[in-house]
Design an enzyme around this catalytic site. Structure first.
Site, PDB file in Angstrom:
ATOM      1  N   TYR A  35      39.479  41.907  40.032  1.00 57.15           N
ATOM      2  CA  TYR A  35      40.381  41.769  38.899  1.00 57.15           C
ATOM      3  C   TYR A  35      41.147  43.068  38.664  1.00 57.15           C
ATOM      4  O   TYR A  35      40.590  44.159  38.727  1.00 57.15           O
ATOM      5  CB  TYR A  35      39.581  41.407  37.646  1.00 57.15           C
ATOM      6  CG  TYR A  35      40.451  41.158  36.446  1.00 57.15           C
ATOM      7  CD1 TYR A  35      41.010  39.906  36.225  1.00 57.15           C
ATOM      8  CD2 TYR A  35      40.747  42.174  35.560  1.00 57.15           C
ATOM      9  CE1 TYR A  35      41.825  39.672  35.136  1.00 57.15           C
ATOM     10  CE2 TYR A  35      41.556  41.948  34.461  1.00 57.15           C
ATOM     11  CZ  TYR A  35      42.096  40.696  34.254  1.00 57.15           C
ATOM     12  OH  TYR A  35      42.913  40.475  33.179  1.00 57.15           O
ATOM     13  N   TRP A  95      45.569  44.795  38.104  1.00 59.23           N
ATOM     14  CA  TRP A  95      47.011  44.590  38.184  1.00 59.23           C
ATOM     15  C   TRP A  95      47.601  44.899  39.547  1.00 59.23           C
ATOM     16  O   TRP A  95      48.673  44.414  39.879  1.00 59.23           O
ATOM     17  CB  TRP A  95      47.707  45.421  37.106  1.00 59.23           C
ATOM     18  CG  TRP A  95      47.699  44.731  35.778  1.00 59.23           C
ATOM     19  CD1 TRP A  95      46.604  44.442  35.017  1.00 59.23           C
ATOM     20  CD2 TRP A  95      48.822  44.210  35.066  1.00 59.23           C
ATOM     21  NE1 TRP A  95      46.975  43.793  33.862  1.00 59.23           N
ATOM     22  CE2 TRP A  95      48.348  43.645  33.864  1.00 59.23           C
ATOM     23  CE3 TRP A  95      50.189  44.200  35.309  1.00 59.23           C
ATOM     24  CZ2 TRP A  95      49.180  43.058  32.931  1.00 59.23           C
ATOM     25  CZ3 TRP A  95      51.024  43.617  34.367  1.00 59.23           C
ATOM     26  CH2 TRP A  95      50.516  43.051  33.201  1.00 59.23           C
TER      27      TRP A  95
END
Length: 755
Positions: free
Chosen positions: A114, A116
Site C-alpha cells: 500500500y 502512493w
C-alpha cells in the site's frame, strides 16, 4: 538519454514541473506554467537524490545473509546491511520465492504494497510487483485504503457505489452558482488539495473555494482545527469533540424530523428505510430520543447551536461535505452514513451545488469537473490466490495466522505469511500502533523492499532492492483525475546501481524462468506506447482526440478539454430514479440497510447510529488530550520527509504539535519547547506550537515523520507510535487513527527520556 528540443518535464502527485539539468545533474524544478497555485512539495527532492539517505546498491540485512530466512527476533530495524551485486540479489530473491511457494504456497506471500508510489502510468511499483507475482502463482492481497476504508465498505450499501460518487462529487462551479450554505464536517483543508493520484497539472482547490466565497456562499467549518477552512467573508467555526461527528449529524436530523423540516416527498421517492431511522431518532428503539440536547451532551456543542444550524440547513440551498478523515475513527462508517441520511432529509441531493459531497479538497480532483476517460493501466494478470485482508489489518494478520474475522458480511481467515514484499509504499507511515507493528514485522521469514532511500521500511527489511526515482526514468502520466496528461522525461541517469522497478523484477523473473511472461517481450518504451495507444482509443470514444505518440512526446503535455456540463452528483438518479436506479437492493438510497442489519454486527447496525468510540473526550481517561494526526502540508504522507521543504516545516528539527494556550498553561509549557506525547501504546517527541486555532482538549500533529524508534518512543515525531490499531467495526475493519487519547509533557522534565 533522449534529446528533446523542449525543456524537460516531470509529473508528480503534487504537480507538474519543468526540470533543469546541468552537466547531468538536477539543478532545480520550475513550476508548470499552467499552474496558478503550485505546490512547493516537489522542490524537496532536489537535495536528496544523492547523499547519505540514497540507496545505491542491493543491500541484504547481515543477520538474514548469515543465518538465512526466518523470524528476525528483533533484527529487522537494528542489523547492519551488506552490499551485494544485482546478480546475487536476483539469485537470493528467486531462491527464497521458490522456497516459500514450495513449502507454504503462494498465499504465504503478502504483497499489499500500500502507498502512493509514482505518478507514472507504467513505472507504478505496485502494478509491476503484482504483475510479476501473478506470473509465479499469485499472492495474498489487501482491500480498501487507509484514506477511507470505512466509507469504501458502507457507502456501496447505501448508494450502490462509493468510488462512483467520489469521482462525481459536484463541481466547485456549481457550489458558487447554486449553493447558499456549505456545511463542512472536517473542513475544506487546502493543504490536502495539493495532491492528486496519477499526477496533476493545475491546482484548483483554492480557486474553487475562493470563487464560492466571493459568490456569497456561507461556510461552516465543523472541526477541532480552525485552519481546516480558509478565512472568508462568511465563515463560522463549530468545534465538536473529535469522534462525535455522527452524534452531531443525528442530533441535526432529529431537529429536522421533530420540526417537520424534512422533505417527505424526497424521502418517499428516493430513499428506503427512513421510517426505521426515524424510530431510532425518536428513541422508539432504545428509549433515548436523539434530541439537540442529547447531541449537545455528547459533542459539547450547545443545543441552541445545533437547532439553529438544522433550521438554517433546511431553509437554504445546502451542501454537506464530509472529509475523508471522518472515516478514520472508531465506527468511522457512521459519519458518512449519517451525513447521507441528513442530506436526504433535506431533499437536495442531485441538485446543482447542494446535497452531499465526499471530501472537498481531500485531493485536487475533488469538485473538479472532468471528462471520464478510461486510461489503460499495466495489465496485472489474474491472481489465483483468493486470500486477502482489509488493508489496515496487517499487524493482526502477522500476529495471529489462522484467526478468522468478520468483514462486510463474510468471514475471512488470516493466512500464515512467510514473505512480505513492499514496493511503492511505507507501512511504517500508514499503519497504526507502530510499536506493535514493529514486533509483528519480525515474524515473517523474509521482508523484501523496493526502495530508493533509507526510510523506516528499508531499515526494517531483509533484502533492499534500490529503485530509481521518476526523474531517472521515462514514463507517461495519464490520469482520469486531471485534465493534464504529461510526458515524464528521464532527466538524469540512475544514481549508483539503482534500477527501475520493471528492470528489478525482470531480472528476478529471468532467474525464475518467467521473464517473457512478465515482459511480453516488450521494452518499457514499447509498453508505454501500447498503454498510450489503448488510452487514445478510450479517449476517442469519449470525443477527445489525444495527439499521436510522437506529437505527445514532442510537445510534452496535452490538456483534455473540460466537459460540456459541470458535474452534479446523482443528477441522473434525481431526474429519473426508476430509469437510473442506484445499485442498491432497493435501487434507492438506503437509509436503513436490510443487508447490513442482516449481518448482525453489534458495532454497525442497519442504520446510522451513535456508538461510543474506544476512547474520546467524553469518557474518563488517564490521557486527557485527544490527538488529531492529520495529513502534512510539506510532503505527501511520508514521501520526501528528508527533503528541504519538509525539513523547513519542522521546528528545531522536530515535527510541530499544535496545542491550545489553555492546555499549554495547565502544563506549564512554552512555545517552541520540546515535548513528549505519550500514552500506553508509545510516545513521540515534537516541538510545541501554542495556537488559539485549535480547540481546548485537542492537540494536532501531522503524520509523515520517518519512524525512528528508541524503545517505544519515536524520536522523529511519528504520531502513529501512539494511535490504536483496531478496526472501525466488523463491517469495514478500517483504521481508527483519529480516535486517540494522549498526554503531553515537557521532554526535559522527564529523566527517563532526557537526552
Amino acid at each position: 538519454m533522449k534529446t528533446k528540443s523542449r525543456s524537460l518535464l516531470t509529473s508528480t502527485h503534487w504537480g507538474t514541473y519543468r526540470v533543469d539539468v546541468i552537466d547531468g545533474k538536477l539543478r532545480g524544478l520550475r513550476d508548470f506554467e499552467h499552474d496558478r497555485d503550485p505546490s512547493p512539495i516537489g522542490q524537496g527532492i532536489v537535495d536528496v537524490l544523492t547523499g547519505p539517505t540514497r540507496i545505491t546498491q542491493p543491500m541484504i540485512r547481515k543477520g538474514w545473509l548469515e543465518n538465512g530466512p526466518g523470524p528476525a527476533s528483533g533484527g529487522r530495524g537494528e542489523d547492519a546491511f551488506v552490499a551485494v551485486s544485482w546478480e546475487e540479489a536476483n539469485r537470493l530473491v528467486a531462491a527464497e520465492l521458490r522456497r516459500v511457494i514450495e513449502a507454504h504456497g503462494n498465499n504465504a506471500i503478502y504483497a499489499g504494497s500500500y502507498g502512493w508510489a509514482s505518478a507514472g502510468r507504467f513505472h507504478h511499483a505496485q502494478g509491476q510487483l503484482k504483475r510479476f507475482l501473478n506470473c509465479i502463482g499469485g499472492y495474498t492481497s489487501s482491500r480498501n485504503t487507509y484514506s477511507f476504508a470505512a466509507a469504501e465498505v458502507v457507502v456501496p450499501h447505501v448508494l450502490g457505489s462509493f468510488r462512483g460518487p467520489l469521482d462525481e462529487t459536484s463541481g466547485w462551479a456549481t457550489i458558487a452558482s447554486d449553493c447558499e450554505l456549505f456545511v463542512a464536517f472536517g473542513g475544506v483543508p487546502l493543504k490536502n488539495g495539493q495532491i492528486s493520484q496519477g499526477g496533476l497539472g493545475r491546482h484548483v482547490q483554492k480557486a474553487g473555494l475562493s470563487r464560492a466565497m466571493e459568490a456569497g456562499v456561507s461556510f461552516v467549518n465543523i472541526s477541532p482545527l480552525k485552519s481546516d477552512l480558509m478565512d472568508g467573508p462568511d465563515t463560522r467555526w463549530i468545534t465538536p469533540r473529535p469522534s462525535t461527528d455522527a452524534a452531531l449529524m443525528i442530533g441535526l436530523a432529529h431537529v429536522l424530523l421533530e420540526e417537520g423540516l424534512h422533505d417527505t416527498g424526497f424521502l418517499n421517492d428516493y430513499t428506503a428505510g427512513f421510517a426505521r431511522y426515524a424510530a431510532y431518532l425518536r428513541g422508539e428503539t432504545d428509549g433515548i430520543p436523539k434530541t439537540a440536547e442529547w447531541a449537545a451532551e455528547i459533542c459539547a456543542v450547545p443545543a441552541d447551536t445545533i437547532r439553529g444550524l438544522a433550521r438554517e440547513m433546511a431553509g437554504r440551498r445546502t451542501m454537506i461535505s464530509v472529509s475523508w478523515s471522518l472515516t478514520r475513527q472508531d465506527h468511522g462508517e457512521q459519519p458518512f452514513w449519517a451525513a447521507i441520511a441528513l442530506a436526504a432529509m433535506l431533499g437536495q441531493i442531485g441538485l446543482p451545488g447542494t446535497g452531499i459531497g465526499f471530501g472537498y479538497s481531500a485531493m485536487n480532483n475533488m469538485g473538479l469537473s472532468r471528462r471520464k476517460i478510461d486510461y489503460a493501466a499495466l495489465p496485472q494478470g489474474r491472481n489465483p490466490v483468493r486470500d486477502f485482508i482489509p488493508v489496515a489489518r496487517i499487524t493482526d494478520m502477522l500476529e495471529r495466522p489462522g484467526e478468522t474475522i468478520d468483514y462486510d458480511g463474510a468471514r475471512i481467515t488470516y493466512p500464515d505469511i512467510k514473505l512480505v514484499w513492499w514496493a511503492g509504499g511505507n507501512p511504517f507511515h500508514h499503519h497504526q500502533d507502530l510499536n506493535r507493528l514493529r514486533k509483528a514485522w519480525q515474524r515473517p521469514d523474509t521482508v523484501i523492499a523496493n526502495e530508493w532511500c533509507w526510510n523506516a521500511l528499508a531499515r526494517h527489511a531483509d533484502i533492499v532492492l534500490p529503485c530509481t526515482t521518476p526523474l531517472e526514468r521515462s514514463d507517461i502520466a495519464l490520469t482520469p483525475k486531471d485534465p493534464f496528461q504529461v510526458v515524464m522525461d528521464r532527466a538524469i541517469e540512475p544514481v549508483g546501481e539503482a534500477r527501475d522497478d520493471h528492470d528489478i523484477l525482470r531480472g528476478i523473473a529471468a532467474a525464475m524462468g518467467v521473464e517473457s511472461a512478465f515482459t511480453e517481450d516488450r521494452s518499457p518504451e514499447e509498453w508505454q506506447r501500447w498503454l498510450y495507444d489503448i488510452s487514445r482509443q478510450s479517449a476517442a470514444r469519449e470525443g477527445v482526440s489525444l495527439p499521436d505518440w510522437d506529437t505527445f512526446q514532442a510537445e510534452g503535455y496535452f490538456e483534455v478539454p473540460d466537459p460540456e456540463q459541470e458535474t452534479v452528483l446523482l443528477a441522473a438518479f434525481r431526474a429519473d430514479p426508476r430509469g437510473a436506479p442506484l445499485s442498491t437492493p432497493s435501487g434507492r438510497i438506503e437509509i436503513f440497510s436490510e443487508t447490513i442489519a442482516g449481518f448482525g454486527y453489534d458495532d454497525c447496525p442497519g442504520h446510522p447510529a451513535w456508538i461510543e468510540p474506544l476512547e474520546w473526550l467524553g469518557a474518563p481517561s488517564v490521557y486527557p488530550l485527544h490527538m488529531i494526526s492529520n495529513q502534512p502540508s510539506t510532503k505527501l504522507h511520508s514521501q520526501l520527509d528528508h527533503g528541504s521543504v519538509s525539513q523547513a516545516g519542522k521546528r528545531g528539527g522536530r515535527e510541530p504539535v499544535l496545542m491550545n494556550p489553555s492546555d499549554a498553561a495547565a502544563r506549564d509549557l512554552s512555545d517552541g519547547q520540546t515535548v513528549r506525547l505519550f500514552n500506553g501504546r508509545g510516545a513521540c517527541l515534537a516541538a510545541l506550537c501554542i495556537d488559539e486555532r485549535i480547540m481546548p482538549g485537542v492537540i494536532q500533529i501531522a503524520t509523515g515523520a520517518w519512524f525512528d524508534p528508541d524503545g517505544s518512543t519515536c524520536r522523529a515525531g511519528n504520531p502513529n507510535a501512539l494511535t490504536p490499531d483496531k478496526g472501525t467495526s466488523r463491517l469495514a475493519q478500517g483504521p481508527i487513527a483519529h480516535t486517540c487519547m494522549v498526554e503531553v509533557a515537557a521532554f526535559e522534565d522527564d529523566p527517563r527520556f532526557s537526552s
